[in-house]
Design a protein around this motif. Structure first.
Motif, short mmCIF file in Angstrom:
data_model
loop_
_atom_site.label_atom_id
_atom_site.label_comp_id
_atom_site.label_asym_id
_atom_site.label_seq_id
_atom_site.Cartn_x
_atom_site.Cartn_y
_atom_site.Cartn_z
N GLN A 182 19.14 -17.24 5.62
CA GLN A 182 18.78 -16.47 4.44
C GLN A 182 17.28 -16.20 4.46
O GLN A 182 16.49 -17.12 4.67
CB GLN A 182 19.14 -17.25 3.17
CG GLN A 182 19.01 -16.44 1.90
CD GLN A 182 19.51 -17.21 0.70
OE1 GLN A 182 18.81 -18.09 0.18
NE2 GLN A 182 20.72 -16.91 0.24
N GLU A 183 16.94 -14.95 4.30
CA GLU A 183 15.50 -14.62 4.22
C GLU A 183 15.19 -14.03 2.85
O GLU A 183 16.02 -13.34 2.25
CB GLU A 183 15.09 -13.67 5.36
CG GLU A 183 15.79 -12.34 5.40
CD GLU A 183 15.00 -11.24 4.70
OE1 GLU A 183 13.88 -11.53 4.22
OE2 GLU A 183 15.51 -10.12 4.63
N ALA A 202 5.89 -14.42 21.21
CA ALA A 202 6.41 -13.55 20.16
C ALA A 202 7.70 -14.08 19.54
O ALA A 202 7.99 -13.81 18.37
CB ALA A 202 6.66 -12.15 20.73
N GLY A 203 8.48 -14.86 20.31
CA GLY A 203 9.73 -15.37 19.79
C GLY A 203 9.60 -16.63 18.96
O GLY A 203 10.59 -17.13 18.41
N LYS A 204 8.36 -17.16 18.85
CA LYS A 204 8.16 -18.39 18.09
C LYS A 204 8.41 -18.15 16.60
O LYS A 204 8.08 -17.10 16.06
CB LYS A 204 6.72 -18.88 18.29
CG LYS A 204 6.39 -20.21 17.65
CD LYS A 204 7.10 -21.36 18.33
CE LYS A 204 6.67 -22.69 17.74
NZ LYS A 204 7.41 -23.81 18.37
N PHE A 205 9.01 -19.16 15.94
CA PHE A 205 9.26 -19.12 14.50
C PHE A 205 10.24 -18.02 14.12
O PHE A 205 10.17 -17.44 13.04
CB PHE A 205 7.94 -18.95 13.74
CG PHE A 205 7.96 -19.50 12.33
CD1 PHE A 205 8.65 -20.66 12.05
CD2 PHE A 205 7.30 -18.86 11.30
CE1 PHE A 205 8.69 -21.16 10.77
CE2 PHE A 205 7.32 -19.36 10.01
CZ PHE A 205 8.02 -20.52 9.75
N TYR A 210 10.77 -15.64 5.77
CA TYR A 210 9.78 -14.72 5.19
C TYR A 210 9.90 -13.29 5.70
O TYR A 210 9.19 -12.40 5.22
CB TYR A 210 8.37 -15.23 5.48
CG TYR A 210 8.18 -16.66 5.06
CD1 TYR A 210 8.25 -17.04 3.71
CD2 TYR A 210 7.96 -17.66 6.00
CE1 TYR A 210 8.11 -18.35 3.33
CE2 TYR A 210 7.81 -18.99 5.62
CZ TYR A 210 7.89 -19.33 4.28
OH TYR A 210 7.74 -20.64 3.90
N GLU A 211 10.78 -13.04 6.68
CA GLU A 211 10.92 -11.69 7.24
C GLU A 211 12.35 -11.51 7.73
O GLU A 211 13.04 -12.50 8.00
CB GLU A 211 9.92 -11.49 8.39
CG GLU A 211 10.13 -12.47 9.54
CD GLU A 211 9.06 -12.36 10.62
OE1 GLU A 211 8.16 -11.51 10.47
OE2 GLU A 211 9.14 -13.12 11.60
N PRO A 212 12.82 -10.27 7.84
CA PRO A 212 14.17 -10.03 8.34
C PRO A 212 14.36 -10.65 9.72
O PRO A 212 13.44 -10.63 10.55
CB PRO A 212 14.26 -8.50 8.38
CG PRO A 212 13.29 -8.04 7.33
CD PRO A 212 12.15 -9.02 7.40
N ILE A 213 15.53 -11.19 9.97
CA ILE A 213 15.79 -11.87 11.23
C ILE A 213 15.82 -10.87 12.39
O ILE A 213 16.35 -9.76 12.25
CB ILE A 213 17.10 -12.67 11.15
CG1 ILE A 213 17.24 -13.58 12.37
CG2 ILE A 213 18.31 -11.74 11.01
CD1 ILE A 213 18.37 -14.59 12.22
N GLN A 219 20.60 -13.87 18.24
CA GLN A 219 21.26 -14.29 19.47
C GLN A 219 21.08 -15.78 19.73
O GLN A 219 22.00 -16.47 20.18
CB GLN A 219 20.74 -13.47 20.65
CG GLN A 219 21.12 -12.00 20.58
CD GLN A 219 20.35 -11.15 21.58
OE1 GLN A 219 19.56 -11.65 22.38
NE2 GLN A 219 20.56 -9.84 21.52
N GLU A 220 19.89 -16.28 19.42
CA GLU A 220 19.63 -17.71 19.62
C GLU A 220 20.47 -18.56 18.66
O GLU A 220 21.02 -19.60 19.07
CB GLU A 220 18.14 -17.99 19.42
CG GLU A 220 17.27 -17.45 20.55
CD GLU A 220 15.78 -17.58 20.26
OE1 GLU A 220 15.43 -17.92 19.10
OE2 GLU A 220 14.97 -17.36 21.18
N TYR A 221 20.57 -18.13 17.43
CA TYR A 221 21.41 -18.85 16.47
C TYR A 221 22.86 -18.89 16.97
O TYR A 221 23.51 -19.94 16.94
CB TYR A 221 21.38 -18.15 15.10
CG TYR A 221 20.27 -18.62 14.18
CD1 TYR A 221 20.20 -19.94 13.75
CD2 TYR A 221 19.33 -17.72 13.70
CE1 TYR A 221 19.21 -20.35 12.89
CE2 TYR A 221 18.33 -18.13 12.83
CZ TYR A 221 18.27 -19.45 12.42
OH TYR A 221 17.28 -19.86 11.57
#
Length: 362
Positions: A182-183, A202-205, A210-213, A219-221
């Motif tokens: 949820q963002e 760039a892929g960190k965090f 706080y921002e759209p996924i 893909q990682e999720y």
């Protein structure tokens, strides 16, 4: 939403779960209530606790009943006590493991019974404890009873016991993993709150609130959930002594089932009340499974009118539809502890089952 309470939000969102969706939704609602600044007064808190106690009945800690050590597995399962257990109660892996080890070491304890009424919980720590339960088979009889809800993480753990029992009105299953993301970027914008993220690489965090996924984070999720679900299915296959293919096809496909359907499918070994199970264990009437983690095929127990073998759930569907399949009187109950079939029997059984399924799909 108060940004200072992001650690509360983190107890639910973005975490992998082995749990039923209704319970996760309830937990998320509690967390949202607190994260938005909601507070219960002391009278409100006492009223809710009293209502929960009335609904759940008496809840006792680990105890012995004669020579039977009873280990409770009540409520959401978490690795150790945290904010989620503070709000929702539940069982901890650390607490259950300590009670389990104590029971194994206690010479006055003849058998161990997990008393289960749980919707599942966090994925963290479940595989480790499940492996420990399975590796302990052969020391003392280990039994788990659904009394009355053995879902997801609770079934993951229970499936590693020598025997799995369901009380008549219980529900069992929900094999698989899930997470929710949820963002709150639009809600924060409406409140005039701007969050800036500095990161490298760039892929960190990714997947932050706080921002759209991003596609990469999505893909990682999914990769994590796929891996955990496969781990879950493999553990159940080892614990129950069946193939992973059987778990995927016959064990609910992510959903739960009644005690009778769970027995037919092989998720549980028998249907019995808690008191009867305690008496049976005290009398020593339980068969221990071997520690071996080699999966074996479930023997074919049912046949259709043409004499072709069919799976347990298909047989149950025929019964419900009014067509009675024939039972093989020499076959043990589905999932029953006992001597595994030989490699030749396993090959023949799997071939027969594959043939039956192929015919059904034509």
């Amino acid at each position: 939403m108060d940004p200072r309470l992001s650690h509360v939000i983190a107890t639910v969102y973005g975490k992998p779960w082995f749990i039923v969706p209704e319970q996760l939704a309830a937990i998320a609602e509690i967390v949202r209530f607190h994260a938005s600044g909601g507070r219960l007064t002391d009278p409100e808190m006492r009223e809710r606790l009293a209502a929960a106690a009335a609904a759940n009945g008496p809840r006792r800690g680990a105890r012995t009943s004669g020579a039977v050590a009873v280990i409770p597995m009540y409520g959401p399962i978490v690795p150790r006590a945290n904010l989620m257990t503070e709000y929702s109660g539940g069982a901890t892996i650390s607490g259950m493991r300590a009670a389990f080890r104590e029971a194994l070491a206690d010479e006055s304890v003849g058998s161990i019974l997990f008393d289960v009424d749980s919707p599942g919980g966090y994925a963290t720590g479940v595989e480790e404890f499940a492996s420990e339960i399975r590796a302990s088979r052969g020391q003392k009889p280990i039994v788990a009873i659904a009394n009355y809800h053995m879902a997801s993480a609770a079934y993951y753990l229970s499936s590693q016991a020598d025997e799995v029992v369901a009380s008549p009105s219980s529900e069992v299953g929900w094999i698989g993993a899930a997470t929710i993301h949820q963002e709150a970027s639009r809600a924060l914008d409406a409140e005039g709150i701007t969050t800036t993220i500095f990161r490298n690489p760039a892929g960190k965090f990714g997947g932050n609130p706080y921002e759209p996924i991003s596609d990469k984070a999505s893909q990682e999720y999914q990769a994590v959930i796929d891996e955990l679900s496969a781990q879950f299915q493999a553990a159940v296959a080892k614990g129950r002594g069946v193939s992973v293919a059987t778990v995927k096809a016959d064990y609910g496909q992510g959903g739960g089932m009644s005690a009778s359907r769970a027995k037919a499918a092989g998720l549980v070994d028998r249907i019995e009340t808690f008191d009867d199970t305690v008496r049976r264990l005290a009398a020593g009437k339980v068969t221990m499974r071997p520690q071996s983690t080699q999966a074996r095929a479930v023997r074919i127990e049912h046949f259709n009118g043409a004499g072709a073998p069919i799976g347990a759930l298909e047989a149950l569907s025929m019964q419900e539809g009014g067509t009675e399949p024939a039972d093989d009187p020499d076959a043990p109950a589905s999932g029953e502890a006992g001597t595994p079939p030989s490699p030749d029997q396993t090959t023949e059984a799997e071939a027969a089952l594959a043939l039956a399924r192929a015919r059904a799909e034509r």
